[in-house]
Design a protein around this motif. Structure first.
Motif, PDB file in Angstrom:
ATOM      1  N   GLU A  34       0.829  -1.207   0.000  1.00 17.72           N
ATOM      2  CA  GLU A  34       0.000   0.000   0.000  1.00 17.72           C
ATOM      3  C   GLU A  34       0.861   1.254   0.000  1.00 17.72           C
ATOM      4  O   GLU A  34       0.586   2.218  -0.722  1.00 17.72           O
ATOM      5  CB  GLU A  34      -0.923  -0.017   1.221  1.00 17.72           C
ATOM      6  CG  GLU A  34      -1.859   1.158   1.309  1.00 17.72           C
ATOM      7  CD  GLU A  34      -2.713   1.135   2.576  1.00 17.72           C
ATOM      8  OE1 GLU A  34      -3.360   2.165   2.842  1.00 17.72           O
ATOM      9  OE2 GLU A  34      -2.741   0.115   3.294  1.00 17.72           O
ATOM     10  N   THR A  35       1.916   1.241   0.804  1.00 17.68           N
ATOM     11  CA  THR A  35       2.810   2.395   0.880  1.00 17.68           C
ATOM     12  C   THR A  35       3.542   2.608  -0.434  1.00 17.68           C
ATOM     13  O   THR A  35       3.657   3.746  -0.915  1.00 17.68           O
ATOM     14  CB  THR A  35       3.821   2.216   2.038  1.00 17.68           C
ATOM     15  OG1 THR A  35       3.081   2.095   3.260  1.00 17.68           O
ATOM     16  CG2 THR A  35       4.765   3.383   2.143  1.00 17.68           C
ATOM     17  N   ALA A  36       4.027   1.528  -1.030  1.00 13.89           N
ATOM     18  CA  ALA A  36       4.725   1.648  -2.313  1.00 13.89           C
ATOM     19  C   ALA A  36       3.797   2.228  -3.372  1.00 13.89           C
ATOM     20  O   ALA A  36       4.193   3.124  -4.142  1.00 13.89           O
ATOM     21  CB  ALA A  36       5.257   0.288  -2.746  1.00 13.89           C
ATOM     22  N   SER A  55       7.533  19.852   2.038  1.00 14.34           N
ATOM     23  CA  SER A  55       8.126  19.036   0.988  1.00 14.34           C
ATOM     24  C   SER A  55       9.417  18.369   1.462  1.00 14.34           C
ATOM     25  O   SER A  55       9.652  17.186   1.198  1.00 14.34           O
ATOM     26  CB  SER A  55       8.405  19.903  -0.243  1.00 14.34           C
ATOM     27  OG  SER A  55       8.998  19.143  -1.259  1.00 14.34           O
ATOM     28  N   VAL A  56      10.236  19.129   2.173  1.00 17.18           N
ATOM     29  CA  VAL A  56      11.477  18.577   2.734  1.00 17.18           C
ATOM     30  C   VAL A  56      11.147  17.511   3.773  1.00 17.18           C
ATOM     31  O   VAL A  56      11.750  16.437   3.795  1.00 17.18           O
ATOM     32  CB  VAL A  56      12.350  19.705   3.340  1.00 17.18           C
ATOM     33  CG1 VAL A  56      13.526  19.138   4.118  1.00 17.18           C
ATOM     34  CG2 VAL A  56      12.822  20.662   2.252  1.00 17.18           C
ATOM     35  N   LEU A  57      10.182  17.803   4.631  1.00 18.57           N
ATOM     36  CA  LEU A  57       9.763  16.843   5.654  1.00 18.57           C
ATOM     37  C   LEU A  57       9.185  15.582   5.001  1.00 18.57           C
ATOM     38  O   LEU A  57       9.472  14.462   5.442  1.00 18.57           O
ATOM     39  CB  LEU A  57       8.741  17.475   6.597  1.00 18.57           C
ATOM     40  CG  LEU A  57       8.254  16.595   7.740  1.00 18.57           C
ATOM     41  CD1 LEU A  57       9.408  16.185   8.649  1.00 18.57           C
ATOM     42  CD2 LEU A  57       7.178  17.330   8.539  1.00 18.57           C
ATOM     43  N   TYR A  58       8.409  15.741   3.953  1.00 16.19           N
ATOM     44  CA  TYR A  58       7.827  14.605   3.240  1.00 16.19           C
ATOM     45  C   TYR A  58       8.943  13.701   2.710  1.00 16.19           C
ATOM     46  O   TYR A  58       8.856  12.474   2.841  1.00 16.19           O
ATOM     47  CB  TYR A  58       6.946  15.096   2.091  1.00 16.19           C
ATOM     48  CG  TYR A  58       6.287  14.001   1.308  1.00 16.19           C
ATOM     49  CD1 TYR A  58       5.038  13.510   1.686  1.00 16.19           C
ATOM     50  CD2 TYR A  58       6.896  13.441   0.192  1.00 16.19           C
ATOM     51  CE1 TYR A  58       4.417  12.492   0.974  1.00 16.19           C
ATOM     52  CE2 TYR A  58       6.281  12.420  -0.527  1.00 16.19           C
ATOM     53  CZ  TYR A  58       5.054  11.959  -0.136  1.00 16.19           C
ATOM     54  OH  TYR A  58       4.455  10.943  -0.836  1.00 16.19           O
ATOM     55  N   ALA A  59       9.964  14.291   2.136  1.00 18.77           N
ATOM     56  CA  ALA A  59      11.074  13.497   1.602  1.00 18.77           C
ATOM     57  C   ALA A  59      11.765  12.707   2.719  1.00 18.77           C
ATOM     58  O   ALA A  59      12.038  11.513   2.571  1.00 18.77           O
ATOM     59  CB  ALA A  59      12.076  14.401   0.893  1.00 18.77           C
ATOM     60  N   ALA A  60      12.029  13.381   3.835  1.00 16.26           N
ATOM     61  CA  ALA A  60      12.700  12.712   4.952  1.00 16.26           C
ATOM     62  C   ALA A  60      11.819  11.627   5.557  1.00 16.26           C
ATOM     63  O   ALA A  60      12.277  10.508   5.820  1.00 16.26           O
ATOM     64  CB  ALA A  60      13.081  13.739   6.024  1.00 16.26           C
ATOM     65  N   GLU A  61      10.553  11.946   5.768  1.00 12.40           N
ATOM     66  CA  GLU A  61       9.641  10.981   6.383  1.00 12.40           C
ATOM     67  C   GLU A  61       9.349   9.807   5.457  1.00 12.40           C
ATOM     68  O   GLU A  61       9.169   8.682   5.919  1.00 12.40           O
ATOM     69  CB  GLU A  61       8.336  11.648   6.819  1.00 12.40           C
ATOM     70  CG  GLU A  61       8.478  12.535   8.033  1.00 12.40           C
ATOM     71  CD  GLU A  61       8.969  11.807   9.278  1.00 12.40           C
ATOM     72  OE1 GLU A  61       8.666  10.607   9.457  1.00 12.40           O
ATOM     73  OE2 GLU A  61       9.668  12.439  10.082  1.00 12.40           O
ATOM     74  N   SER A  62       9.307  10.044   4.161  1.00 13.09           N
ATOM     75  CA  SER A  62       9.053   8.920   3.254  1.00 13.09           C
ATOM     76  C   SER A  62      10.244   7.962   3.253  1.00 13.09           C
ATOM     77  O   SER A  62      10.055   6.747   3.152  1.00 13.09           O
ATOM     78  CB  SER A  62       8.722   9.408   1.841  1.00 13.09           C
ATOM     79  OG  SER A  62       9.795  10.107   1.274  1.00 13.09           O
ATOM     80  N   MET A  63      11.461   8.488   3.409  1.00 17.12           N
ATOM     81  CA  MET A  63      12.634   7.597   3.524  1.00 17.12           C
ATOM     82  C   MET A  63      12.570   6.799   4.817  1.00 17.12           C
ATOM     83  O   MET A  63      12.839   5.595   4.827  1.00 17.12           O
ATOM     84  CB  MET A  63      13.934   8.398   3.448  1.00 17.12           C
ATOM     85  CG  MET A  63      14.264   8.850   2.048  1.00 17.12           C
ATOM     86  SD  MET A  63      15.924   9.515   1.860  1.00 17.12           S
ATOM     87  CE  MET A  63      15.916  10.893   2.980  1.00 17.12           C
ATOM     88  N   ARG A  64      12.212   7.463   5.916  1.00 16.07           N
ATOM     89  CA  ARG A  64      12.070   6.751   7.193  1.00 16.07           C
ATOM     90  C   ARG A  64      10.980   5.695   7.112  1.00 16.07           C
ATOM     91  O   ARG A  64      11.135   4.591   7.610  1.00 16.07           O
ATOM     92  CB  ARG A  64      11.764   7.730   8.324  1.00 16.07           C
ATOM     93  CG  ARG A  64      12.940   8.525   8.792  1.00 16.07           C
ATOM     94  CD  ARG A  64      12.578   9.336  10.047  1.00 16.07           C
ATOM     95  NE  ARG A  64      13.571  10.342  10.273  1.00 16.07           N
ATOM     96  CZ  ARG A  64      13.447  11.629   9.966  1.00 16.07           C
ATOM     97  NH1 ARG A  64      12.326  12.083   9.446  1.00 16.07           N
ATOM     98  NH2 ARG A  64      14.422  12.490  10.185  1.00 16.07           N
ATOM     99  N   LEU A  65       9.879   6.068   6.490  1.00 13.83           N
ATOM    100  CA  LEU A  65       8.746   5.157   6.356  1.00 13.83           C
ATOM    101  C   LEU A  65       9.145   3.913   5.570  1.00 13.83           C
ATOM    102  O   LEU A  65       8.893   2.784   6.012  1.00 13.83           O
ATOM    103  CB  LEU A  65       7.579   5.874   5.664  1.00 13.83           C
ATOM    104  CG  LEU A  65       6.363   5.034   5.291  1.00 13.83           C
ATOM    105  CD1 LEU A  65       5.715   4.416   6.523  1.00 13.83           C
ATOM    106  CD2 LEU A  65       5.362   5.893   4.523  1.00 13.83           C
ATOM    107  N   THR A  66       9.782   4.097   4.440  1.00 10.49           N
ATOM    108  CA  THR A  66      10.159   2.932   3.634  1.00 10.49           C
ATOM    109  C   THR A  66      11.224   2.095   4.331  1.00 10.49           C
ATOM    110  O   THR A  66      11.171   0.866   4.279  1.00 10.49           O
ATOM    111  CB  THR A  66      10.640   3.346   2.226  1.00 10.49           C
ATOM    112  OG1 THR A  66      11.688   4.297   2.343  1.00 10.49           O
ATOM    113  CG2 THR A  66       9.502   3.949   1.420  1.00 10.49           C
TER     114      THR A  66
END
Length: 172
Positions: A34-36, A55-66
């Protein structure tokens, strides 16, 4: 005295071959998929419309999430491999050292958090809850204390505090 450990059932170890583990496994792998799909689809579109800080936070959080999800998926796959007889418990323990189930937390008070898409924040929250469940199960299976009775390594804590007070203020 008879050895009571022979009659003790290790529930945590048995849970990985239970229906509840299969449910956890399905939930974890489903969340990965689902996340992918989100990050490659609607999340990518939504990220382009975010303010700079978000946008910067989204990039960082998406890396942490994955990363969080890949670590949990690795752990779940190892448990499935031992359940299916593809690996021994010792092999899983050796491989498990490469898996991190701690960390990868998020800061919900970070500037821009509230600007992140709700669907993304939901994925993060669900992954954190899943991470906590997997980490607890891992701790129960692999890091539990021995069943042998332990002897206290110090005296009663109240008595210890009284002794410290006597030392500090004299023996009166």
């Amino acid at each position: 005295m008879a050895d009571t450990n022979k009659n003790t059932i290790q529930f945590a170890e048995r849970i990985t071959s239970s229906a509840s583990f299969r449910t956890l496994y399905s939930e974890g792998m489903g969340l990965v998929e689902e996340t992918a799909a989100y990050l490659d689809g609607t999340g990518r579109v939504a990220a382009k419309a975010l303010p700079r800080m978000a946008s910067v936070l989204y990039a960082a959080e998406s890396m942490r999430l994955t990363t969080r999800l890949m670590q949990m998926a690795s752990w779940l796959l190892l448990q499935r491999a031992v359940n299916n007889g593809e690996m021994t418990r010792e092999q899983v323990i050796a491989e498990k050292t490469k898996v991190r189930l701690d960390g990868f937390a998020c800061d919900r008070s970070a500037p821009g958090w509230d600007d992140l898409p709700e669907a993304f924040r939901d994925l993060v929250e669900r992954s954190l809850r899943l991470q906590a469940r997997v980490a607890l199960l891992d701790k129960e299976i692999y890091h539990r204390k021995s069943n042998t009775p332990s002897t206290p390594d110090n005296e009663n804590s109240v008595q210890a505090q009284l002794s410290l007070l006597k030392t500090a203020f004299g023996n009166n």
